[in-house]
Design a protein around this motif. Structure first.
Motif, mmCIF file in Angstrom:
data_model
loop_
_atom_site.group_PDB
_atom_site.id
_atom_site.type_symbol
_atom_site.label_atom_id
_atom_site.label_comp_id
_atom_site.label_asym_id
_atom_site.label_seq_id
_atom_site.Cartn_x
_atom_site.Cartn_y
_atom_site.Cartn_z
ATOM 1 N N ARG A 66 -4.413 -13.564 -2.287
ATOM 2 C CA ARG A 66 -3.028 -13.842 -2.658
ATOM 3 C C ARG A 66 -2.938 -14.346 -4.091
ATOM 4 O O ARG A 66 -3.946 -14.617 -4.744
ATOM 5 C CB ARG A 66 -2.418 -14.870 -1.710
ATOM 6 C CG ARG A 66 -3.069 -16.233 -1.794
ATOM 7 C CD ARG A 66 -2.541 -17.163 -0.723
ATOM 8 N NE ARG A 66 -3.244 -18.438 -0.762
ATOM 9 C CZ ARG A 66 -3.200 -19.335 0.220
ATOM 10 N NH1 ARG A 66 -2.500 -19.083 1.306
ATOM 11 N NH2 ARG A 66 -3.853 -20.473 0.119
ATOM 12 N N ALA A 185 6.334 -11.936 -3.916
ATOM 13 C CA ALA A 185 4.907 -11.991 -3.601
ATOM 14 C C ALA A 185 4.431 -13.431 -3.485
ATOM 15 O O ALA A 185 3.640 -13.773 -2.602
ATOM 16 C CB ALA A 185 4.111 -11.257 -4.671
ATOM 17 N N SER A 195 1.515 -9.342 0.721
ATOM 18 C CA SER A 195 2.533 -8.597 -0.006
ATOM 19 C C SER A 195 1.942 -7.272 -0.446
ATOM 20 O O SER A 195 0.743 -7.040 -0.347
ATOM 21 C CB SER A 195 3.015 -9.394 -1.228
ATOM 22 O OG SER A 195 2.009 -9.395 -2.226
ATOM 23 N N LEU A 197 1.952 -6.316 -3.488
ATOM 24 C CA LEU A 197 1.669 -6.480 -4.903
ATOM 25 C C LEU A 197 0.252 -5.989 -5.224
ATOM 26 O O LEU A 197 -0.708 -6.356 -4.547
ATOM 27 C CB LEU A 197 1.802 -7.955 -5.274
ATOM 28 C CG LEU A 197 1.639 -8.322 -6.748
ATOM 29 C CD1 LEU A 197 2.809 -7.790 -7.555
ATOM 30 C CD2 LEU A 197 1.538 -9.832 -6.903
#
Length: 419
Positions: A66, A185, A195, A197
């Motif tokens: 993340r 995100a 996400s 992303l």
């Protein structure tokens, strides 16, 4: 004209050669001997007989990867009361990504910060530790549970902090990356969900950064010199293990030949935390991996690896520093060379932390692409040992993590990356 194998082909003498960018004079002589211009390429190997992995990155089941910015986004622009810094997405020159996608990636940049928006070191350190530690404990538990003891393998948890730049790319067929995309995100990461992303962490830093790290930062961190080494990493694809790549870490013998020092599988990632440090020049990555060292080898694999390594020719004029005589890049239908690295590094350490300053010259045989980079990695060896315990205690880990993050935040994130 007589046939010339790809690794022997030279560019036209009329073509202008790229200007080398020499590494700092304080680094080892072997590091300085590397060519930063990566002058020559090679063709594919294996003849296309079967698909080969390319510098394969393996994420474990349940791996969390993340991203978040520091300072964080406000819940919405309307809630910021003028305190949120002005943010923008700026094209970032990055040759490896541009060669693959045809476009510059984007970096998140802050300007015109609001009053107090940059925050203090203590605030940043606390925010990182509180966010990272619970997931670190869970990831370490999953990692230890996923590997049954094997006589032929030594599996170790490896917690590292790296400096570089978080970059974003627009995926084909999807909407362009925008500030709102990043806001969503970051929100998804806070909620523990994934996400869409597409991000990467670019670890190449300027030569001046490595030089200053060696001359000044090491002293401020009270680290002692540990070692200085040169290795060639020969990446081998084994058709019987198509989900991984074998890496042979090799040293140079007195007679100039290569000897295998260590054999490993790809590292497996269990937790990746990327942080855009908006009021610093560089960003931060915290990552937990398992390192898989092969202690014993099947005789067929061992013989194949020794044959491939012994056939290699050290050549500073080719990318990656190694080439193979025609027909020697593979053994039968099973084993093939897929990449090579030539690395030089200096390491500094104390009882709980090891800093590695590494210069790497890499070549990917599948894509015929090379890359030269300078990398700064902090190995959190004390925390890695503690995470191997049956039930590591969060408070003690926090007491170990916060000083390291503070040292990195104050000393290792203030270098401009100049194209």
């Amino acid at each position: 004209m007589a046939y010339l194998p790809p690794h022997k082909r030279h560019p036209s003498s009329t073509a202008s050669a790229p200007t080398p960018n020499p590494p700092p004079p304080s680094l080892s002589s072997s590091l300085r001997s590397l060519s930063l211009s990566s002058p020559r390429g090679r063709g594919r190997v294996g003849g296309g007989r079967h698909p080969l992995p390319s510098n394969k990155i393996i994420h474990a089941a349940g791996c969390i990867s993340r991203w978040s910015p520091l300072p964080p986004f406000f819940p919405s622009p309307e809630d910021s009361d003028g305190e949120e810094p002005t943010l923008r997405l700026e094209p970032f020159p990055c040759d490896p990504i541009e060669r693959k996608t045809g476009a510059k990636p984007l970096a998140l940049v802050a300007s015109s910060p609001g009053q107090g928006s940059s925050g203090s070191t203590a605030t940043a350190v606390t925010a990182i530790a509180e966010r990272f530690l619970p997931d670190l404990l869970a990831a370490a538990k999953r990692a230890k549970a996923s590997y049954a003891p094997k006589e032929e393998e030594l599996v170790k948890l490896n917690l590292v902090a790296r400096v570089g730049k978080v970059l974003f790319q627009t995926q084909p067929g999807r909407s362009p990356v925008s500030l709102e995309t990043l806001r969503q995100a970051a929100k998804a990461g806070e909620g523990g969900s994934k996400s869409q992303l597409h991000k990467s962490f670019y670890t190449n830093v300027p030569n001046e950064c490595l030089d200053d790290m060696e001359q000044s930062v090491v002293k401020r961190m009270a680290l002692e010199f540990d070692s200085s080494k040169e290795h060639y990493h020969v990446k081998v694809f084994d058709k019987h293990h198509s989900d991984s790549t074998i890496s042979c870490k090799c040293t140079v013998e007195e007679d100039g030949s290569l000897a295998i020092h260590k054999v490993e599988w790809n590292k497996v990632r269990h937790l990746v935390e990327d942080i855009s440090c908006l009021f610093k020049d560089l960003d931060l990555r915290l990552m937990l991996c398992t390192k898989r060292i092969l202690k014993t080898l099947d005789p067929e694999v061992e013989n194949a690896l020794k044959s491939l390594v012994s056939s290699a020719v050290i050549d500073p004029d080719v990318k990656g520093g190694l080439r193979w005589p025609l027909g020697k890049e593979s053994i039968g239908e099973r084993f093939s060379i897929v990449g090579v690295w030539h690395t030089n590094y200096k390491a500094f350490r104390n009882e709980t932390l090891r800093l590695k300053l590494r210069h790497g010259d890499r070549f990917d045989h599948q894509t015929s692409a090379g890359e030269v980079s300078n990398e700064v990695t902090f190995k959190l060896i004390g925390m890695s040992r503690r995470l191997e315990d049956v039930d590591p205690e969060e408070t003690s880990l926090k007491e170990m993590l916060e000083p390291v993050v503070q040292m990195v935040w104050d000393n290792a994130l203030n270098y401009k990356i100049v194209p």
